[in-house]
Scaffold this motif. Sequence first.
Motif, PDB file in Angstrom:
ATOM      1  N   GLU A  53       0.826  -1.209   0.000  1.00  0.00           N
ATOM      2  CA  GLU A  53       0.000   0.000   0.000  1.00  0.00           C
ATOM      3  C   GLU A  53       0.862   1.263   0.000  1.00  0.00           C
ATOM      4  O   GLU A  53       1.861   1.342   0.701  1.00  0.00           O
ATOM      5  N   GLY A  54       0.476   2.222  -0.819  1.00  0.00           N
ATOM      6  CA  GLY A  54       1.159   3.512  -0.826  1.00  0.00           C
ATOM      7  C   GLY A  54       2.352   3.609  -1.749  1.00  0.00           C
ATOM      8  O   GLY A  54       2.902   4.693  -1.936  1.00  0.00           O
ATOM      9  N   VAL A  55       2.771   2.493  -2.346  1.00  0.00           N
ATOM     10  CA  VAL A  55       3.925   2.519  -3.250  1.00  0.00           C
ATOM     11  C   VAL A  55       3.462   2.933  -4.636  1.00  0.00           C
ATOM     12  O   VAL A  55       2.664   2.224  -5.274  1.00  0.00           O
ATOM     13  N   THR A  56       3.946   4.065  -5.109  1.00  0.00           N
ATOM     14  CA  THR A  56       3.553   4.577  -6.424  1.00  0.00           C
ATOM     15  C   THR A  56       4.734   4.701  -7.383  1.00  0.00           C
ATOM     16  O   THR A  56       4.536   4.799  -8.597  1.00  0.00           O
ATOM     17  N   ASP A  57       5.952   4.699  -6.852  1.00  0.00           N
ATOM     18  CA  ASP A  57       7.128   4.897  -7.698  1.00  0.00           C
ATOM     19  C   ASP A  57       7.574   3.624  -8.406  1.00  0.00           C
ATOM     20  O   ASP A  57       8.336   3.683  -9.375  1.00  0.00           O
ATOM     21  N   LEU A  58       7.132   2.466  -7.917  1.00  0.00           N
ATOM     22  CA  LEU A  58       7.570   1.186  -8.475  1.00  0.00           C
ATOM     23  C   LEU A  58       6.370   0.312  -8.786  1.00  0.00           C
ATOM     24  O   LEU A  58       5.308   0.433  -8.162  1.00  0.00           O
ATOM     25  N   LYS A  59       6.571  -0.607  -9.735  1.00  0.00           N
ATOM     26  CA  LYS A  59       5.522  -1.557 -10.112  1.00  0.00           C
ATOM     27  C   LYS A  59       6.174  -2.897 -10.418  1.00  0.00           C
ATOM     28  O   LYS A  59       7.398  -2.961 -10.665  1.00  0.00           O
ATOM     29  N   PRO A  60       5.402  -3.983 -10.411  1.00  0.00           N
ATOM     30  CA  PRO A  60       5.969  -5.287 -10.745  1.00  0.00           C
ATOM     31  C   PRO A  60       6.679  -5.247 -12.092  1.00  0.00           C
ATOM     32  O   PRO A  60       6.175  -4.692 -13.066  1.00  0.00           O
ATOM     33  N   GLY A  61       7.861  -5.844 -12.122  1.00  0.00           N
ATOM     34  CA  GLY A  61       8.646  -5.873 -13.343  1.00  0.00           C
ATOM     35  C   GLY A  61       9.774  -4.865 -13.380  1.00  0.00           C
ATOM     36  O   GLY A  61      10.705  -5.005 -14.172  1.00  0.00           O
ATOM     37  N   ASP A  62       9.719  -3.837 -12.530  1.00  0.00           N
ATOM     38  CA  ASP A  62      10.789  -2.845 -12.506  1.00  0.00           C
ATOM     39  C   ASP A  62      12.096  -3.467 -12.023  1.00  0.00           C
ATOM     40  O   ASP A  62      12.103  -4.335 -11.148  1.00  0.00           O
ATOM     41  N   HIS A  63      13.206  -3.009 -12.579  1.00  0.00           N
ATOM     42  CA  HIS A  63      14.530  -3.460 -12.167  1.00  0.00           C
ATOM     43  C   HIS A  63      15.047  -2.515 -11.085  1.00  0.00           C
ATOM     44  O   HIS A  63      15.009  -1.288 -11.259  1.00  0.00           O
ATOM     45  N   VAL A  64      15.528  -3.085 -10.006  1.00  0.00           N
ATOM     46  CA  VAL A  64      15.905  -2.252  -8.864  1.00  0.00           C
ATOM     47  C   VAL A  64      17.205  -2.730  -8.217  1.00  0.00           C
ATOM     48  O   VAL A  64      17.589  -3.892  -8.337  1.00  0.00           O
ATOM     49  N   LEU A  65      17.844  -1.782  -7.525  1.00  0.00           N
ATOM     50  CA  LEU A  65      18.983  -2.077  -6.665  1.00  0.00           C
ATOM     51  C   LEU A  65      18.574  -1.789  -5.232  1.00  0.00           C
ATOM     52  O   LEU A  65      18.243  -0.658  -4.897  1.00  0.00           O
ATOM     53  N   PRO A  66      18.553  -2.795  -4.353  1.00  0.00           N
ATOM     54  CA  PRO A  66      18.307  -2.533  -2.938  1.00  0.00           C
ATOM     55  C   PRO A  66      19.535  -1.863  -2.316  1.00  0.00           C
ATOM     56  O   PRO A  66      20.666  -2.215  -2.649  1.00  0.00           O
ATOM     57  N   VAL A  67      19.300  -0.904  -1.437  1.00  0.00           N
ATOM     58  CA  VAL A  67      20.387  -0.137  -0.838  1.00  0.00           C
ATOM     59  C   VAL A  67      20.225  -0.119   0.678  1.00  0.00           C
ATOM     60  O   VAL A  67      19.118   0.036   1.202  1.00  0.00           O
ATOM     61  N   PHE A  68      21.338  -0.272   1.398  1.00  0.00           N
ATOM     62  CA  PHE A  68      21.302  -0.387   2.853  1.00  0.00           C
ATOM     63  C   PHE A  68      20.968   0.917   3.560  1.00  0.00           C
ATOM     64  O   PHE A  68      20.686   0.927   4.755  1.00  0.00           O
ATOM     65  N   THR A  69      21.020   2.024   2.878  1.00  0.00           N
ATOM     66  CA  THR A  69      20.601   3.299   3.444  1.00  0.00           C
ATOM     67  C   THR A  69      19.591   3.904   2.488  1.00  0.00           C
ATOM     68  O   THR A  69      19.725   3.761   1.265  1.00  0.00           O
ATOM     69  N   GLY A  70      18.563   4.557   3.022  1.00  0.00           N
ATOM     70  CA  GLY A  70      17.456   4.954   2.172  1.00  0.00           C
ATOM     71  C   GLY A  70      17.324   6.448   1.925  1.00  0.00           C
ATOM     72  O   GLY A  70      18.152   7.263   2.344  1.00  0.00           O
TER      73      GLY A  70
END
Length: 382
Positions: free
Chosen positions: A83-100
């Motif tokens: 809920e509330g996530v608008t910047d990403l959608k299924p299928g997007d390629h992402v890099l997880p980062v330890f600091t946000g």
Amino acid sequence: MSYSKTAGQVIRCRAAVAWEAGKPLVIEEVEVAPPQKMEVRLKILFTSLCHTDVYFWEAKGQTPVFPRIFGHEAGGIVESVGEGVTDLKPGDHVLPVFTGECKECAHCKSEESNMCDLLRINTDRGVMIGDGQSRFSINGKPIYHFVGTSTFSEYTVVHVGCLAKINPDAPLDKGWGVAVLVGVPHKDAVFKTHPMNVLNERTLKGTFFGNYKPRSDLPSVVEKYMNKELELEKFITHEVPFSEINKAFDYMLQGAGLRCIIRMDADVHGLATIITQRSKTSADEAYLSVFRLFYGSNPAVENVLRQCLELYSNSKDGSKDYDGAGISVRAAMDYLGTCRDEFRKNPKISYPTGLAVRENAIAQLSSVAMVIINGLFPSSLC
């Protein structure tokens, strides 16, 4: 596994669990809960071991938090969003980062700081920031997170503010190395220097994650790599399958390499499904896109795989040209073998992508192609 069927449900997958300090990780089946408000669940395709992982796994001079899933350098694909996530959608390629980067606090709005009030690194926290709960469990027992990423799992849940959306054409096994956190000190460490060192016009300066804001800055750094302005391949010295993740720890502890890529086994059909849904492309093109995810564009191999796909489609229509399909499969493998032989003769050879390909990468290229082919053809053909 079809991604469209997993949204909102618990996913069972493999994860490398550290049950206690300094002991080898154990590949376990874990349950990964759906993402909650402002969270994203993603499938990890590649991850890497950093000395920071080793440091907290050893738990020397740090608060021990176990059992835990380590890992914070990775590339993956969004499976579902909360809920509330608008910047990403299924299928997007992402890099997880330890600091946000929440994009709302004073630090995030400042051009001088990347120390987000909400999402800055917290090595002691083993739960999600939203509700104080872990999204990982085994038989009802919580398994703790590590720095909000926990990429040593086939699926993980991350706060949306700790994910950088990147160019889908970028190889996900290179994206981790775009910035460096220089050193993690012992919690009781003290830095001392003589005043004359400063009076002699020397400068003492610190940095955290290269002063990059993860969501805002990392995509442009990835573009520099895509434009060949950055060279990352030379830092990747080893590659191992997920099942052999403890070898990566051995390499690190022995000082045998810089970075070891840990390759997660591909859920080929799931990835193809999500690509088809996202881009409304044909299933055949989706499978080729899966191939590109791993090692970029390689026209020669793709042409052979296209022949395989076409022959397979014909066989389903009644022509039953399995012999032709088998020939194409062998042709693909022969080409990959030729690539490997040529690389051995000339280690500096460049392939159609323009990337310098190491021998172990070529070997894995063969295995990825075989995984795709095995997903398309009866096993008797291969």
